[in-house]
Design an enzyme around this catalytic site. Structure first.
Site, PDB file in Angstrom:
ATOM      1  N   LYS A 264      17.020 -25.982  37.470  1.00  0.00           N
ATOM      2  CA  LYS A 264      17.485 -25.101  38.551  1.00  0.00           C
ATOM      3  C   LYS A 264      16.452 -24.005  38.820  1.00  0.00           C
ATOM      4  O   LYS A 264      15.696 -23.645  37.922  1.00  0.00           O
ATOM      5  CB  LYS A 264      18.794 -24.415  38.119  1.00  0.00           C
ATOM      6  CG  LYS A 264      20.009 -25.307  38.123  1.00  0.00           C
ATOM      7  CD  LYS A 264      21.262 -24.504  37.843  1.00  0.00           C
ATOM      8  CE  LYS A 264      22.497 -25.390  37.881  1.00  0.00           C
ATOM      9  NZ  LYS A 264      22.758 -26.001  39.187  1.00  0.00           N
TER      10      LYS A 264
ATOM     11  N   ARG B 251      29.831 -34.284  36.327  1.00  0.00           N
ATOM     12  CA  ARG B 251      30.516 -35.556  36.581  1.00  0.00           C
ATOM     13  C   ARG B 251      30.271 -36.551  35.451  1.00  0.00           C
ATOM     14  O   ARG B 251      31.099 -37.429  35.199  1.00  0.00           O
ATOM     15  CB  ARG B 251      30.098 -36.105  37.959  1.00  0.00           C
ATOM     16  CG  ARG B 251      28.640 -36.424  38.077  1.00  0.00           C
ATOM     17  CD  ARG B 251      28.203 -36.561  39.535  1.00  0.00           C
ATOM     18  NE  ARG B 251      27.992 -35.261  40.184  1.00  0.00           N
ATOM     19  CZ  ARG B 251      27.607 -35.122  41.452  1.00  0.00           C
ATOM     20  NH1 ARG B 251      27.392 -36.175  42.211  1.00  0.00           N
ATOM     21  NH2 ARG B 251      27.440 -33.909  41.956  1.00  0.00           N
TER      22      ARG B 251
HETATM   23  N1  BES Z   1      27.302 -26.286  37.827  1.00  0.00           N
HETATM   24  C1  BES Z   1      26.706 -26.767  39.018  1.00  0.00           C
HETATM   25  C2  BES Z   1      27.505 -26.403  40.270  1.00  0.00           C
HETATM   26  C3  BES Z   1      27.636 -24.942  40.615  1.00  0.00           C
HETATM   27  C4  BES Z   1      26.816 -24.378  41.554  1.00  0.00           C
HETATM   28  C5  BES Z   1      28.607 -24.175  40.030  1.00  0.00           C
HETATM   29  C6  BES Z   1      26.960 -23.048  41.896  1.00  0.00           C
HETATM   30  C7  BES Z   1      28.756 -22.828  40.370  1.00  0.00           C
HETATM   31  C8  BES Z   1      27.924 -22.273  41.306  1.00  0.00           C
HETATM   32  C9  BES Z   1      26.578 -28.292  38.970  1.00  0.00           C
HETATM   33  O1  BES Z   1      26.365 -28.825  37.720  1.00  0.00           O
HETATM   34  C10 BES Z   1      25.396 -28.647  39.805  1.00  0.00           C
HETATM   35  O2  BES Z   1      24.321 -28.298  39.449  1.00  0.00           O
HETATM   36  N2  BES Z   1      25.639 -29.359  40.910  1.00  0.00           N
HETATM   37  C11 BES Z   1      24.599 -29.735  41.788  1.00  0.00           C
HETATM   38  C12 BES Z   1      24.838 -31.174  42.200  1.00  0.00           C
HETATM   39  C13 BES Z   1      23.689 -31.791  42.903  1.00  0.00           C
HETATM   40  C14 BES Z   1      22.522 -31.959  41.960  1.00  0.00           C
HETATM   41  C15 BES Z   1      24.107 -33.120  43.481  1.00  0.00           C
HETATM   42  C16 BES Z   1      24.609 -28.816  43.004  1.00  0.00           C
HETATM   43  O3  BES Z   1      25.691 -28.429  43.445  1.00  0.00           O
HETATM   44  O4  BES Z   1      23.543 -28.453  43.458  1.00  0.00           O
HETATM   45 MN    MN Z   2      24.311 -28.866  37.205  1.00  0.00          MN
END
Ligand code: BES
Ligand code: MN
Ligand code: ZN
Length: 496
Positions: free
Chosen positions: A278, A352
């Protein structure tokens, strides 16, 4: 351990002379069109210029005729106002209590309620909202850090019949227990990730059974999960020194013949994204990526405290998502407990992967309904904003009941579609499924489509709480959502 702030919530029947003699650090009188009390109405007249909008309040200067240390007059709710206004009014009252360093608050909530609600609903709401908003996180701060001063709540009612007074006491008890559940979830969320690893959560869950012997806890370590074939779940913790844990909490308060409702929570104690790392700004907020699991923790403690007559099994899937030389790489293929193979195209779509195996595992309980809760996608923040959690389902009645419970509790949810047309997003050449697909489109729904490949055997709903479980900058705090929604759903037995 269940996390509580108030030691006690009581309900007391008072008349106006009692109001003057009442000994309390903060007396809160909510004024509205039904207020008949002469003393109160006179006071309200004196300060009326400060009390224009519902929820506005004024600390009465020199309230000499009262025995209370502080008297707060609040312009009450109009019956045309919506529930969220009422909630924020009681949030401010709780915070005011701590600001004034009051040890106790006595509140006369008045007798105006939102449409279709009654006094008992209001009492429950007051108890729940005060308990969950006198909360202040201080565990990792200096010893002199501010702690909640308020330890006691007294809800003042007048001229109730004997049987209504009993109902009022039960409503307060229920609200308090839900508020405690909210605080337990907030607390686990607010703990920094190095103070809240899967193993630390395991300790806290086990400690909870000392308070509540009716909760039965099983904890699975990585070896045990490997034996069960949970290759999807374990692909997430691979890159971390911190081993994963899956906790199963059973609560049996209903008939033994009754199938349990299952709750499954994503418990990523920190989400770096893994190798698909990230961006750094606000990455600290990924300590709240375990709020689904924290909700399970909060709800189970609430059920046990209330001795609720339902059967519920809660699963907390806990892991830390890190990058290292051992970490899962984009393109790796793993085998899930269901037997389906998964190509992990993005290691940041890790929630997931954990849920897939937990959802397969929970099938062995033959649950009547399964609800998973997860901070799963950033896309849900964009789709719905911060006021509603996102619901997707394979059973419309279940979604309806979730949405209704959200309305009733003020912890709202809204449905997104999950259609056959969405299912192809998981197609790939190299495995049965890919963990991402669809590009930037409908990210929240595509995550649910992935999960739906593991939930074919039962009625299931997925609640994406990425937007609602915590406040982002500048507040940066857990909310304890969706504990109020799930508590309402289970206690009201809407799923029958
Ligand atoms: N934990 C994150 C989602 C999230 C984002 C929670 C902002 C709280 C605030 C999740 O694991 C994630 O990283 N999701 C990705 C999915 C993508 C890679 C398809 C996302 O939302 O960017
Ligand atoms: Mn994630
Ligand atoms: Zn995540």
């Amino acid at each position: 351990m269940a996390y509580k702030v108030l030691n006690n919530v009581s309900v007391k029947d008072v008349t106006s002379s009692d109001l003057l003699s009442l000994k309390t650090d903060l007396l809160v009188i909510v004024i509205n069109k039904n207020t008949k009390d002469k003393v109160v109405n006179q006071l309200a007249k004196d300060v009326s210029s400060h009390l224009k909008e519902s929820g506005s309040s004024v600390l009465v200067p020199n309230a000499k005729s009262f025995n209370a240390k502080n008297v707060l007059l609040v312009k009450g709710f109009q019956d045309s106002d919506q529930i969220h206004k009422l909630i924020s009014m009681y949030q401010s009252i709780a915070q005011k209590g701590n600001q004034l360093k009051a040890k106790d608050i006595s509140i006369m909530p008045g007798t105006v309620y939102p449409k279709g609600k009654c006094e008992m609903w209001l009492i429950e709401m007051v108890a729940k909202t005060i308990e969950s908003n006198v909360y202040i996180f201080s565990e990792t701060c200096n010893k002199t850090a501010k702690k909640p001063s308020v330890k006691k709540l007294n809800i003042l009612v007048s001229s109730l019949t004997k049987s209504d007074l009993i109902k009022a006491k039960n409503a307060a008890k229920k609200g308090y227990a839900i508020g405690e559940g909210v605080n337990s979830a907030k607390y686990l969320g607010d703990l920094p990730a190095n103070h809240c690893t899967p193993r630390i959560i395991e300790k806290k869950v086990k400690a909870m059974t000392k308070d509540f012997p009716k909760l039965k806890v099983k904890s699975f370590n990585e070896n045990q999960m490997k034996k069960m074939g949970m290759g999807s779940f374990l692909s997430v913790s691979r890159g971390s020194e911190e081993p994963a844990r899956m906790m199963v909490i059973e609560y049996k308060g209903g008939k033994s013949s009754e199938k349990p409702v299952a709750l499954v929570g994503k418990g990523v104690t920190f989400d770096t994204g893994g190798v698909s790392i990230k961006p750094s700004p606000a990455m600290d907020e990924m300590k709240w990526d375990m709020c689904g699991a924290a909700t399970v923790f909060g709800v189970m403690s609430m059920l046990a405290r209330l001795n609720a007559n339902v059967n519920v099994v809660g699963i907390m899937g806990c892991a830390e998502n890190m990058c290292s030389s051992k970490a899962t790489k984009p393109g790796d293929v793993v085998t899930s407990m269901s037997g389906q193979t998964i190509e992990i195209l993005n290691t940041d779509a890790e929630g997931r992967l954990i849920l897939a195996d937990c959802l397969t595992y929970v099938g062995k309980y033959k649950p009547s309904h399964v609800i998973d809760m997860a901070t799963l996608t950033g896309a849900v923040v964009i789709a719905l904003g911060r006021h509603a959690s996102g619901v997707m389902t394979n059973d419309q009645h279940l979604a309806d009941m979730i949405i209704e419970s959200g309305e009733e509790s003020g912890d709202r949810a809204w449905q997104l579609p999950l259609w056959d047309e969405h299912q192809s997003c998981t197609n790939t050449k190299y495995a049965d499924l890919a963990n991402i697909g669809g590009g930037r489109e409908a990210g929240t729904i595509h995550a649910a489509a992935f999960l739906s490949k593991f939930t074919k055997d039962y009625k299931w709903a997925h609640i994406d709480i990425a937007a609602t479980a915590s406040y982002s900058t500048p507040v940066k705090a857990g909310t304890g959502r969706p504990v109020p929604l799930i508590s309402e759903l289970l206690l009201s037995k809407r799923l029958k």
